[in-house]
Write a protein that holds these residues in place. Structure first.
Motif, PDB file in Angstrom:
ATOM      1  N   PRO A 106     -39.565 -11.804   4.372  1.00  0.00           N
ATOM      2  CA  PRO A 106     -38.508 -11.718   3.996  1.00  0.00           C
ATOM      3  C   PRO A 106     -37.552 -13.013   4.216  1.00  0.00           C
ATOM      4  CG  PRO A 106     -38.884 -10.197   5.664  1.00  0.00           C
ATOM      5  CD  PRO A 106     -40.002 -10.936   5.704  1.00  0.00           C
ATOM      6  N   SER A 107     -37.106 -13.657   3.153  1.00  0.00           N
ATOM      7  CA  SER A 107     -36.407 -14.872   2.877  1.00  0.00           C
ATOM      8  C   SER A 107     -35.037 -14.724   2.287  1.00  0.00           C
ATOM      9  CB  SER A 107     -37.271 -15.897   2.052  1.00  0.00           C
ATOM     10  OG  SER A 107     -38.531 -15.686   2.355  1.00  0.00           O
ATOM     11  N   LEU A 108     -34.197 -15.760   2.554  1.00  0.00           N
ATOM     12  CA  LEU A 108     -33.111 -15.922   1.887  1.00  0.00           C
ATOM     13  C   LEU A 108     -33.347 -16.836   0.626  1.00  0.00           C
ATOM     14  CD1 LEU A 108     -29.993 -15.083   2.165  1.00  0.00           C
ATOM     15  CD2 LEU A 108     -29.837 -17.284   3.411  1.00  0.00           C
ATOM     16  N   ILE A 109     -33.184 -16.340  -0.449  1.00  0.00           N
ATOM     17  CA  ILE A 109     -33.389 -17.047  -1.742  1.00  0.00           C
ATOM     18  C   ILE A 109     -31.994 -17.391  -2.576  1.00  0.00           C
ATOM     19  CG2 ILE A 109     -34.697 -17.080  -3.896  1.00  0.00           C
ATOM     20  CD1 ILE A 109     -36.518 -15.320  -2.599  1.00  0.00           C
ATOM     21  N   LEU A 110     -32.097 -18.513  -3.195  1.00  0.00           N
ATOM     22  CA  LEU A 110     -30.998 -18.746  -3.911  1.00  0.00           C
ATOM     23  C   LEU A 110     -31.289 -18.612  -5.323  1.00  0.00           C
ATOM     24  CD1 LEU A 110     -28.315 -20.003  -4.494  1.00  0.00           C
ATOM     25  CD2 LEU A 110     -29.528 -22.463  -4.594  1.00  0.00           C
ATOM     26  N   ASP A 111     -30.865 -17.875  -6.059  1.00  0.00           N
ATOM     27  CA  ASP A 111     -30.985 -17.585  -7.817  1.00  0.00           C
ATOM     28  C   ASP A 111     -29.966 -18.503  -8.458  1.00  0.00           C
ATOM     29  OD1 ASP A 111     -31.576 -16.789  -9.871  1.00  0.00           O
ATOM     30  OD2 ASP A 111     -31.584 -14.565  -9.382  1.00  0.00           O
ATOM     31  N   ILE A 112     -30.489 -19.573  -9.146  1.00  0.00           N
ATOM     32  CA  ILE A 112     -29.735 -20.426  -9.710  1.00  0.00           C
ATOM     33  C   ILE A 112     -29.569 -19.918 -11.399  1.00  0.00           C
ATOM     34  CG2 ILE A 112     -29.373 -22.550 -10.598  1.00  0.00           C
ATOM     35  CD1 ILE A 112     -31.636 -23.204  -8.121  1.00  0.00           C
ATOM     36  N   GLY A 113     -28.388 -19.752 -11.717  1.00  0.00           N
ATOM     37  CA  GLY A 113     -28.294 -19.092 -13.235  1.00  0.00           C
ATOM     38  C   GLY A 113     -28.674 -17.701 -13.076  1.00  0.00           C
ATOM     39  N   CYS A 114     -28.221 -16.873 -12.249  1.00  0.00           N
ATOM     40  CA  CYS A 114     -28.879 -15.481 -11.870  1.00  0.00           C
ATOM     41  C   CYS A 114     -28.520 -14.517 -13.244  1.00  0.00           C
ATOM     42  CB  CYS A 114     -28.146 -14.773 -10.707  1.00  0.00           C
ATOM     43  SG  CYS A 114     -26.218 -14.760 -10.678  1.00  0.00           S
ATOM     44  N   GLY A 115     -27.161 -14.945 -13.754  1.00  0.00           N
ATOM     45  CA  GLY A 115     -26.926 -14.119 -15.090  1.00  0.00           C
ATOM     46  C   GLY A 115     -26.642 -12.619 -14.502  1.00  0.00           C
ATOM     47  N   SER A 116     -27.191 -11.625 -15.018  1.00  0.00           N
ATOM     48  CA  SER A 116     -26.923 -10.108 -14.658  1.00  0.00           C
ATOM     49  C   SER A 116     -27.848  -9.633 -13.740  1.00  0.00           C
ATOM     50  CB  SER A 116     -26.926  -9.372 -16.003  1.00  0.00           C
ATOM     51  OG  SER A 116     -28.252  -9.689 -16.435  1.00  0.00           O
ATOM     52  N   GLY A 117     -28.391 -10.565 -12.961  1.00  0.00           N
ATOM     53  CA  GLY A 117     -29.553 -10.100 -12.076  1.00  0.00           C
ATOM     54  C   GLY A 117     -30.534  -9.545 -11.923  1.00  0.00           C
ATOM     55  N   LEU A 118     -31.413  -9.973 -13.427  1.00  0.00           N
ATOM     56  CA  LEU A 118     -32.519  -9.250 -13.791  1.00  0.00           C
ATOM     57  C   LEU A 118     -33.677  -9.845 -12.734  1.00  0.00           C
ATOM     58  CD1 LEU A 118     -32.522  -9.836 -17.676  1.00  0.00           C
ATOM     59  CD2 LEU A 118     -32.559  -7.879 -16.289  1.00  0.00           C
ATOM     60  N   ASP A 172     -45.820  -7.066   0.808  1.00  0.00           N
ATOM     61  CA  ASP A 172     -45.939  -8.513   0.112  1.00  0.00           C
ATOM     62  C   ASP A 172     -44.977  -9.347   0.713  1.00  0.00           C
ATOM     63  OD1 ASP A 172     -47.803  -7.189  -1.763  1.00  0.00           O
ATOM     64  OD2 ASP A 172     -46.348  -6.485  -3.170  1.00  0.00           O
ATOM     65  N   GLY A 173     -44.468  -9.064   1.895  1.00  0.00           N
ATOM     66  CA  GLY A 173     -43.569 -10.023   2.486  1.00  0.00           C
ATOM     67  C   GLY A 173     -42.123  -9.861   2.198  1.00  0.00           C
ATOM     68  N   GLY A 174     -41.711  -8.840   1.460  1.00  0.00           N
ATOM     69  CA  GLY A 174     -40.237  -8.883   0.957  1.00  0.00           C
ATOM     70  C   GLY A 174     -39.431  -7.759   2.080  1.00  0.00           C
ATOM     71  N   PRO A 175     -38.380  -7.191   1.747  1.00  0.00           N
ATOM     72  CA  PRO A 175     -37.515  -7.392   0.663  1.00  0.00           C
ATOM     73  C   PRO A 175     -36.785  -8.660   0.714  1.00  0.00           C
ATOM     74  CG  PRO A 175     -36.505  -5.714   1.737  1.00  0.00           C
ATOM     75  CD  PRO A 175     -37.825  -5.885   2.489  1.00  0.00           C
ATOM     76  N   HIS A 176     -36.672  -9.472  -0.078  1.00  0.00           N
ATOM     77  CA  HIS A 176     -35.832 -10.600   0.075  1.00  0.00           C
ATOM     78  C   HIS A 176     -34.207 -10.613  -0.185  1.00  0.00           C
ATOM     79  CE1 HIS A 176     -39.674 -12.701   0.133  1.00  0.00           C
ATOM     80  NE2 HIS A 176     -39.952 -12.315  -1.174  1.00  0.00           N
ATOM     81  N   LEU A 177     -33.634 -11.351   0.475  1.00  0.00           N
ATOM     82  CA  LEU A 177     -31.994 -11.309   0.226  1.00  0.00           C
ATOM     83  C   LEU A 177     -31.731 -12.518  -0.662  1.00  0.00           C
ATOM     84  CD1 LEU A 177     -29.493  -9.531   1.100  1.00  0.00           C
ATOM     85  CD2 LEU A 177     -28.797 -11.312   2.564  1.00  0.00           C
ATOM     86  N   TRP A 178     -30.778 -12.362  -1.516  1.00  0.00           N
ATOM     87  CA  TRP A 178     -30.527 -13.381  -2.456  1.00  0.00           C
ATOM     88  C   TRP A 178     -28.990 -13.700  -2.674  1.00  0.00           C
ATOM     89  CZ3 TRP A 178     -28.507 -11.916  -7.454  1.00  0.00           C
ATOM     90  CH2 TRP A 178     -28.341 -10.692  -7.674  1.00  0.00           C
ATOM     91  N   VAL A 179     -28.605 -14.872  -3.121  1.00  0.00           N
ATOM     92  CA  VAL A 179     -27.482 -15.182  -3.432  1.00  0.00           C
ATOM     93  C   VAL A 179     -27.426 -15.748  -4.924  1.00  0.00           C
ATOM     94  CG1 VAL A 179     -25.382 -16.754  -3.003  1.00  0.00           C
ATOM     95  CG2 VAL A 179     -26.804 -15.665  -1.017  1.00  0.00           C
ATOM     96  N   GLY A 180     -26.891 -15.353  -5.944  1.00  0.00           N
ATOM     97  CA  GLY A 180     -26.945 -15.832  -7.206  1.00  0.00           C
ATOM     98  C   GLY A 180     -25.660 -16.573  -7.662  1.00  0.00           C
ATOM     99  N   ALA A 223     -18.795 -15.487 -16.456  1.00  0.00           N
ATOM    100  CA  ALA A 223     -18.291 -14.266 -15.825  1.00  0.00           C
ATOM    101  C   ALA A 223     -18.666 -13.066 -16.609  1.00  0.00           C
ATOM    102  CB  ALA A 223     -16.714 -14.475 -16.002  1.00  0.00           C
ATOM    103  N   SER A 224     -18.932 -12.956 -17.640  1.00  0.00           N
ATOM    104  CA  SER A 224     -19.406 -11.522 -18.341  1.00  0.00           C
ATOM    105  C   SER A 224     -20.752 -11.178 -17.913  1.00  0.00           C
ATOM    106  CB  SER A 224     -19.616 -11.935 -19.909  1.00  0.00           C
ATOM    107  OG  SER A 224     -18.371 -12.440 -20.461  1.00  0.00           O
ATOM    108  N   MET A 225     -21.610 -12.232 -17.665  1.00  0.00           N
ATOM    109  CA  MET A 225     -22.676 -11.919 -16.948  1.00  0.00           C
ATOM    110  C   MET A 225     -22.566 -11.316 -15.548  1.00  0.00           C
ATOM    111  SD  MET A 225     -25.590 -12.333 -18.656  1.00  0.00           S
ATOM    112  CE  MET A 225     -26.633 -13.206 -19.681  1.00  0.00           C
ATOM    113  N   LEU A 226     -21.827 -11.877 -14.907  1.00  0.00           N
ATOM    114  CA  LEU A 226     -21.743 -11.392 -13.325  1.00  0.00           C
ATOM    115  C   LEU A 226     -20.955 -10.178 -13.603  1.00  0.00           C
ATOM    116  CD1 LEU A 226     -20.455 -14.794 -11.618  1.00  0.00           C
ATOM    117  CD2 LEU A 226     -22.629 -13.872 -11.426  1.00  0.00           C
ATOM    118  N   ASP A 227     -20.246  -9.695 -14.361  1.00  0.00           N
ATOM    119  CA  ASP A 227     -19.361  -8.638 -14.462  1.00  0.00           C
ATOM    120  C   ASP A 227     -20.693  -7.495 -14.748  1.00  0.00           C
ATOM    121  OD1 ASP A 227     -17.577  -6.837 -14.748  1.00  0.00           O
ATOM    122  OD2 ASP A 227     -17.390  -6.639 -16.855  1.00  0.00           O
ATOM    123  N   ILE A 228     -21.680  -7.684 -15.534  1.00  0.00           N
ATOM    124  CA  ILE A 228     -22.691  -6.810 -15.581  1.00  0.00           C
ATOM    125  C   ILE A 228     -23.659  -6.542 -14.364  1.00  0.00           C
ATOM    126  CG2 ILE A 228     -24.928  -6.264 -17.142  1.00  0.00           C
ATOM    127  CD1 ILE A 228     -23.658  -7.448 -19.474  1.00  0.00           C
TER     128      ILE A 228
END
Lengths: 128, 279
Positions: free
Chosen positions: B48-60, B72-80, B85-90
């Motif tokens: 389980p890792s800390l992952i940076l999601d660059i351009g995470c958008g709506s978190g897909l 499978d070695g999860g669940p990972h925690l992520w920061v997007g 702002a609209s994408m983050l809102d979704i």
């Protein structure tokens, strides 16, 4: 925003790079919320060496949590006591979220607004 | 196909309407999740890792990171991070588990050194090649991004960025910016030559077992052909004596003269080794 993330965030302003005062960011008028997340001891022991304990203590004190151990736990999970410490840490870092308020850099004074748990790190061009 | 990068800056292009369209389209969802699984495979995380999601958008892609099973070695925690702002809102409405940050990756990555185990970016970094204001230039934005990313990864950490370059110039602009920041970089292409061709920039941040080399990452993977375009320095060095001799020097001098530079006059002493003086 989880307190875990706060422990990694620094000020984004160019002039603050390498300045000790730009980390950690300090909270003002913070509103907290509790959100449950599955307890994951493997993740915690993975992340533990990277945590800045002084910063966690500062942040926790600002937000009114005082029951933190003075030194970083070693994460060995041997005794029931250690298990409890890690549980508490999980609650503090992963489940406590800041939903409203602002984070202020002590070096340049820039305030990052937090709205609905999302911090705004967009900078005006002259600060990049 | 039209390129959204050429119409508007990302924060304006992904408005409420466009963000909803992007997130609800099942075709985009499928493509995105395939690419995220591929990126995860390339990251080779072993816990389980800390992952940076660059351009995470709506978190897909974030939802996939959170849903990796413990086997499978999860669940990972992520920061997007995302600029729209609209994408983050979704993402907020979907109640994603990761943390969200409104920020411009071309302004740098505001995390302290060694924060993340890994970073993923799905269809985002080609946006950096466009300058949206007169004060910004693509090179500067790319270098701020890659420098920040390099610092925020722990040593041995990996980043996989899937991107859509407009042309070869953009492709090399991005990969050279990454290597300049210190990354070991390589580009992996899935389904080359077809319409669904996908490019993955695989980056390693110092100290890994396969330092500066991604051929090790993809070794043993099916459907992967390794094209190693690097010169073999060990054999290249053995070609002959590298000390300068007369012909080298005269050639260089002629070259300089052609460019209009002033050179010292040649004589019989040119390129001759000095007499050794013993006191």
């Amino acid at each position: 925003m989880k307190l875990l993330t706060v422990n990694f965030l620094t000020c984004a302003v160019k002039g603050c790079k390498g300045s000790a005062a730009s980390f950690p960011l300090h909270f003002e008028d913070a509103e907290l919320e509790q959100r449950e997340i599955g307890y994951n001891p493997t993740f915690l022991s993975n992340i533990l060496p990277r945590l800045d304990w002084d910063a966690i203590t500062t942040t926790a004190l600002e937000l009114g949590f005082t029951n933190l151990p003075a030194t970083k736990p070693d994460g060995s999970f041997e005794t029931a006591d250690e298990h409890k410490v890690m549980r508490d840490l999980h609650t503090l870092l992963m489940e406590t979220e800041v939903v409203q308020g602002k984070m202020v850099c002590r070096n340049c004074g820039h305030a990052y607004q937090i709205k609905e748990g999302i911090a705004n790190f967009l900078l005006p061009n002259h600060l990049v | 196909m039209s390129r959204p990068e050429e119409t508007l800056p990302p924060d304006l292009f992904y408005n409420d309407r466009e963000s909803r369209k992007y997130t609800t389209s099942s075709r985009i969802q499928n493509v995105q999740s395939d690419m995220t699984y591929r990126a995860l495979e390339l990251l080779q995380l072993n816990g389980p890792s800390l992952i940076l999601d660059i351009g995470c958008g709506s978190g897909l892609s974030g939802e996939i990171l959170s849903s990796v099973s413990p086997v499978d070695g999860g669940p990972h925690l992520w920061v997007g991070m995302d600029i729209s702002a609209s994408m983050l809102d979704i993402a907020l409405q979907k109640n994603v588990e990761g943390d969200l940050l409104l920020g411009d990756i071309g302004q740098g990555i505001p995390f302290r050194a060694g924060s993340f185990d890994a970073a993923v970016s799905i269809s985002a970094i080609q946006w950096l090649c466009n300058a949206e204001s007169s004060e910004a230039n693509p090179q500067g934005r790319l270098s701020r991004f890659f420098n920040g990313l390099y610092a925020s990864l722990r040593r041995g950490g990996r980043a996989v960025c899937q991107f859509y370059p407009k042309n070869d110039a953009q492709r090399s602009l991005i990969s050279s910016a990454a290597t300049k920041a210190g990354f070991g970089a390589g580009i992996l292409e899935d389904d080359p030559g077809t319409k669904k061709s996908k490019l993955y920039l695989v980056l390693t941040a110092g100290g890994g077992q396969d330092q500066g080399d991604i051929t090790g990452v993809v070794k043993g993977m099916s459907d992967v052909e390794i094209q190693d375009g690097r010169r073999n320095f060990r054999t290249a060095g053995k070609k002959g004596d590298r000390r300068s001799n007369k012909s080298d020097i005269t050639r260089k001098k002629e070259q300089m003269e052609r460019r209009g530079k002033v050179t010292k006059a040649s004589s019989k002493y040119t390129g001759r080794s000095r007499r050794r003086i013993v006191f």
